[in-house]
Every structure is written in structure tokens, then in C-alpha cells.
Design a protein around this motif. Structure first.
Motif, short mmCIF file in Angstrom:
data_model
loop_
_atom_site.label_atom_id
_atom_site.label_comp_id
_atom_site.label_asym_id
_atom_site.label_seq_id
_atom_site.Cartn_x
_atom_site.Cartn_y
_atom_site.Cartn_z
N TYR A 109 0.83 -1.21 0.00
CA TYR A 109 0.00 0.00 0.00
C TYR A 109 0.86 1.26 0.00
O TYR A 109 0.35 2.36 0.08
N TRP A 110 2.19 1.10 -0.09
CA TRP A 110 3.06 2.28 -0.12
C TRP A 110 4.07 2.12 -1.26
O TRP A 110 4.32 1.01 -1.74
N GLY A 111 4.64 3.24 -1.69
CA GLY A 111 5.69 3.23 -2.70
C GLY A 111 5.20 2.83 -4.07
O GLY A 111 4.00 2.71 -4.33
N ASP A 112 6.16 2.63 -4.96
CA ASP A 112 5.85 2.32 -6.35
C ASP A 112 5.99 0.83 -6.66
O ASP A 112 5.86 0.42 -7.81
N TYR A 113 6.27 0.02 -5.65
CA TYR A 113 6.44 -1.42 -5.88
C TYR A 113 5.10 -2.03 -6.23
O TYR A 113 4.12 -1.90 -5.49
N THR A 114 5.03 -2.69 -7.40
CA THR A 114 3.76 -3.24 -7.87
C THR A 114 3.71 -4.76 -7.85
O THR A 114 2.73 -5.35 -8.28
N GLY A 115 4.77 -5.40 -7.39
CA GLY A 115 4.78 -6.86 -7.35
C GLY A 115 3.86 -7.41 -6.28
O GLY A 115 3.43 -6.71 -5.36
N LEU A 116 3.53 -8.67 -6.40
CA LEU A 116 2.66 -9.35 -5.44
C LEU A 116 3.46 -10.39 -4.69
O LEU A 116 4.35 -11.05 -5.24
N ARG A 117 3.13 -10.54 -3.40
CA ARG A 117 3.77 -11.56 -2.57
C ARG A 117 2.69 -12.47 -2.00
O ARG A 117 1.58 -12.02 -1.70
N PRO A 118 3.00 -13.76 -1.86
CA PRO A 118 1.97 -14.70 -1.42
C PRO A 118 1.53 -14.45 0.02
O PRO A 118 2.33 -14.10 0.89
N GLY A 119 0.23 -14.64 0.24
CA GLY A 119 -0.34 -14.54 1.58
C GLY A 119 -0.94 -15.87 2.00
O GLY A 119 -0.50 -16.93 1.55
N ARG A 120 -1.96 -15.81 2.80
CA ARG A 120 -2.61 -17.02 3.30
C ARG A 120 -3.49 -17.67 2.23
O ARG A 120 -3.85 -17.04 1.24
N LEU A 121 -3.85 -18.93 2.43
CA LEU A 121 -4.80 -19.59 1.55
C LEU A 121 -6.19 -18.98 1.74
O LEU A 121 -6.52 -18.52 2.83
N LEU A 122 -6.99 -18.99 0.69
CA LEU A 122 -8.34 -18.46 0.75
C LEU A 122 -9.31 -19.59 1.04
O LEU A 122 -9.52 -20.48 0.22
N THR A 123 -9.91 -19.56 2.22
CA THR A 123 -10.92 -20.55 2.59
C THR A 123 -12.25 -19.90 2.91
O THR A 123 -13.30 -20.48 2.67
N THR A 124 -12.22 -18.69 3.47
CA THR A 124 -13.43 -17.94 3.78
C THR A 124 -13.20 -16.47 3.44
O THR A 124 -12.07 -16.04 3.23
N VAL A 125 -14.28 -15.71 3.43
CA VAL A 125 -14.17 -14.28 3.18
C VAL A 125 -13.33 -13.61 4.26
O VAL A 125 -12.63 -12.61 4.00
N ASN A 126 -13.34 -14.16 5.45
CA ASN A 126 -12.57 -13.58 6.54
C ASN A 126 -11.07 -13.58 6.24
O ASN A 126 -10.33 -12.74 6.75
N VAL A 164 -9.73 -12.74 3.50
CA VAL A 164 -9.46 -11.49 2.78
C VAL A 164 -9.33 -10.34 3.78
O VAL A 164 -8.43 -9.50 3.69
N VAL A 165 -10.24 -10.32 4.76
CA VAL A 165 -10.22 -9.27 5.78
C VAL A 165 -8.92 -9.31 6.57
O VAL A 165 -8.29 -8.28 6.82
N GLU A 166 -8.51 -10.51 6.94
CA GLU A 166 -7.28 -10.66 7.72
C GLU A 166 -6.05 -10.34 6.87
O GLU A 166 -5.11 -9.67 7.33
N ALA A 167 -6.04 -10.82 5.64
CA ALA A 167 -4.86 -10.68 4.79
C ALA A 167 -4.55 -9.23 4.48
O ALA A 167 -3.38 -8.84 4.43
N ARG A 168 -5.57 -8.41 4.27
CA ARG A 168 -5.30 -7.01 3.92
C ARG A 168 -4.71 -6.23 5.09
O ARG A 168 -4.19 -5.14 4.91
N ARG A 169 -4.81 -6.80 6.28
CA ARG A 169 -4.20 -6.18 7.45
C ARG A 169 -2.83 -6.77 7.77
O ARG A 169 -1.91 -6.05 8.13
N GLU A 170 -2.69 -8.10 7.63
CA GLU A 170 -1.45 -8.73 8.05
C GLU A 170 -0.39 -8.73 6.95
O GLU A 170 0.81 -8.89 7.24
#
Length: 310
Positions: A221-238, A240-246
Motif C-alpha cells: 500500500y506504499w511506494g511504487d512497488y507493484t509486485g505481489l507476494r503470497p499470503g494465506r490460503l483463501l478458505t473464507t471471506v474472513n 481477505v479481511v485478515e490478509a489485507r491487514r497482516e
């Protein structure tokens, strides 16, 4: 819309097209074609009915009707031969062009998928190349083309799996997962944009080949870096909520070497004392190593005595 190439299989296509990644039918594309490409599709449908009969095939026909105010008059007709007896009213359709002058052929009925770009033609061989080399180069090019086609189909399948999982969870993405025209790699679905003010990461949905599941991918959410890094597996909508914070999943740190046991340190001291100084060594280095090891041993014994544990 996205420029791409589509086919139903390697016997029907590829054809140059445009499609909207968000507009699909049972995971198949709803492509749009220029009139020139529609003529090619029409010719191929008629070839196939000549080869296989009309029993299970549709045909496309382009009927030219002169000009109207200088513009060509054209009717694009779709005939569904299998419907002719039981549902004659549904057997024919006139395909109208959209605002861009493109024709939607088979969308919602035919199983269109993205195809590799046929522009990657076999290399032109030099007149000086011997026949055996020309044959080998042509075979190599065919293998590369076949590999690219398999990779593209695999990527399309992964995109479909990601989009299916989102549908099942009730998630409406900003952009669906897709494979770009001529590409062989999946572009992850975009679920949530980054929010720098709230320090929230952008969240995408990617396919984890190892796990065979959907994995979230996070954008900063900062700088010009546009690459993606892996997060948690998607099992529930929650998730997504957790991942955007952690943020991205932390990579496991390499294991630190196991601390030397006191017995190993004693062996080092004894070995140094047994061999003595090396050639050109006054013994100062050996004495230094021995003293350091002895100091560590003393410290280890002290800690063990104080804490009453190794």
C-alpha cells in the motif's frame, strides 16, 4: 475488452478476438470478432459440417447485401442444425454487431477458451541449412508451440478454478483472474485495492500449484512497488479481511545452526592442543582459539549452574 486469441479446440481456431474477462458463461469466454474473422469462422463451420454432417453442428453464414449509403450491408446468420426439428424457432439467429462493430459468435453456447498466439510461427530456415537441420528446427518449433499451448490451457484452467472459488464464497472481484492474449501465465483476480491511509494491502486471488488451492497475493500500500507476494490460503471471506491487514505471509527463516555442545568445544580445544602450532605459526593463533573455546565453556557452565538446566 482484452485482445486475445480463442479456440474451441485445436481443430476450431485459433481466431483473433476481444473479450471481457468478467463476462463468462460456465467458465467459457464470450468473445467478439471483426467481420473478417467472422468470415473465417463461417468458413470453418461449413467445412466441419461437410466433414461430419449437420447432426450436431452449428454453422455461421455471412450474407453480403450490397451497400447502403456507401456502407456494406451484411447479415451474419447462425444456424443451430440440432434444433431444427424439435425447436425450429430457436434454430436460427441473426447476429447484430455491437457498438464497436464486433460480432459475438457462440457466446453463451460454444465453449470458447483462450488460445496461444499463432504469430509465433516456425522459424524460417536458411537456404544453406542442410535438410536434417531444417527438419530438427521445425520439430523443435512445433514442440515449443505445443508446450505453449499446454501451458496456456493450464493457466486458463487455473483462472477458472480461482473464479469458481470466488463465486462459491460470494466474492465479487474487481477483476476476474484471466490469461492475457498469447500468454501462458495467470493474472490473479483483484479483490480489494490497497488503502494507504488505513495501511491496508491490495488483495488478489492467485492459484497455488503446490497446494492445488486458491492463495491470496498481497500488493503493498506504499511506494511504487507493484509486485505481489503470497499470503494465506483463501478458505473464507474472513481470510481477505485478515490478509489485507497482516500482509504477505512471512517466509520461514532459515534454521540457525545448532549450538555447539560443550563436548564439541572441548574436542576443538583438545585437537588444537594436540597438534600445536602450524608451520609459520608462533602458536599465538592456536592459543587464541583455545582460550576462546575455554571462555565459551566457562560461560556455558555458569549459565547451566545458574539456571539449573543445559
Amino acid at each position: 475488452m482484452i485482445d486475445t486469441w480463442v479456440w474451441i479446440d485445436d481443430t476450431f481456431g485459433p481466431f483473433e478476438a476481444k473479450f471481457d474477462p468478467a463476462n463468462r458463461w460456465n467458465n467459457s469466454l464470450r468473445p467478439y470478432f471483426t467481420l473478417d474473422t467472422v468470415r473465417k469462422i463461417a468458413a470453418r463451420t461449413q467445412e466441419m459440417t461437410d466433414e461430419c454432417g449437420y447432426g450436431s453442428n452449428d454453422t455461421v453464414h455471412v450474407i453480403d447485401g450490397g451497400t447502403d449509403r456507401g456502407e456494406p450491408r451484411v447479415v451474419v446468420l447462425l444456424i443451430r442444425w440440432p434444433y431444427l426439428e424439435d425447436a425450429p424457432a430457436s434454430a436460427t439467429s441473426i447476429i447484430q454487431p455491437n457498438d464497436e462493430g464486433l460480432y459475438g459468435i457462440g457466446g453463451g453456447e460454444w465453449t470458447w477458451y483462450e488460445a496461444p498466439n499463432p504469430a509465433a510461427e516456425e522459424p524460417t530456415m536458411s537456404d544453406t541449412d542442410p535438410p536434417w537441420l531444417a527438419d530438427a528446427e521445425a520439430a523443435y518449433a512445433r514442440r515449443r508451440k505445443a508446450d505453449a499451448a499446454r501451458q496456456a490451457l493450464a493457466a486458463v484452467d487455473q483462472a477458472d478454478r480461482v473464479n469458481d472459488a470466488l463465486i462459491q464464497l460470494g466474492v465479487t472481484p474487481i477483476a476476474l483472474a484471466y490469461v492475457p492474449a498469447g500468454g501462458t501465465a495467470l493474472i490473479p483476480a483483484l479483490l480489494v485495492e490497497a488503502d494507504p491511509e488505513e495501511e491496508r494491502y491490495a488483495v488478489h486471488a492467485d492459484w497455488d500449484k503446490t497446494k492445488g488451492k486458491v492463495r491470496l497475493a498481497l500488493g503493498h500500500y506504499w511506494g511504487d512497488y507493484t509486485g505481489l507476494r503470497p499470503g494465506r490460503l483463501l478458505t473464507t471471506v474472513n481470510d481477505v479481511v485478515e490478509a489485507r491487514r497482516e500482509g504477505p505471509a512471512s517466509h520461514p527463516q532459515p534454521k540457525r545452526p545448532t549450538d555447539m555442545t560443550r563436548q564439541e568445544l572441548r574436542k576443538i580445544v583438545e585437537r588444537a592442543a594436540a597438534f600445536g602450532p602450524c608451520d609459520g605459526d608462533s602458536g599465538e593463533l592456536t592459543a587464541l582459539v583455545g582460550g576462546l573455546a575455554a571462555g565459551v565453556l566457562y560461560l556455558a557452565d555458569t549459565v547451566t549452574h545458574v539456571n539449573d538446566r543445559p
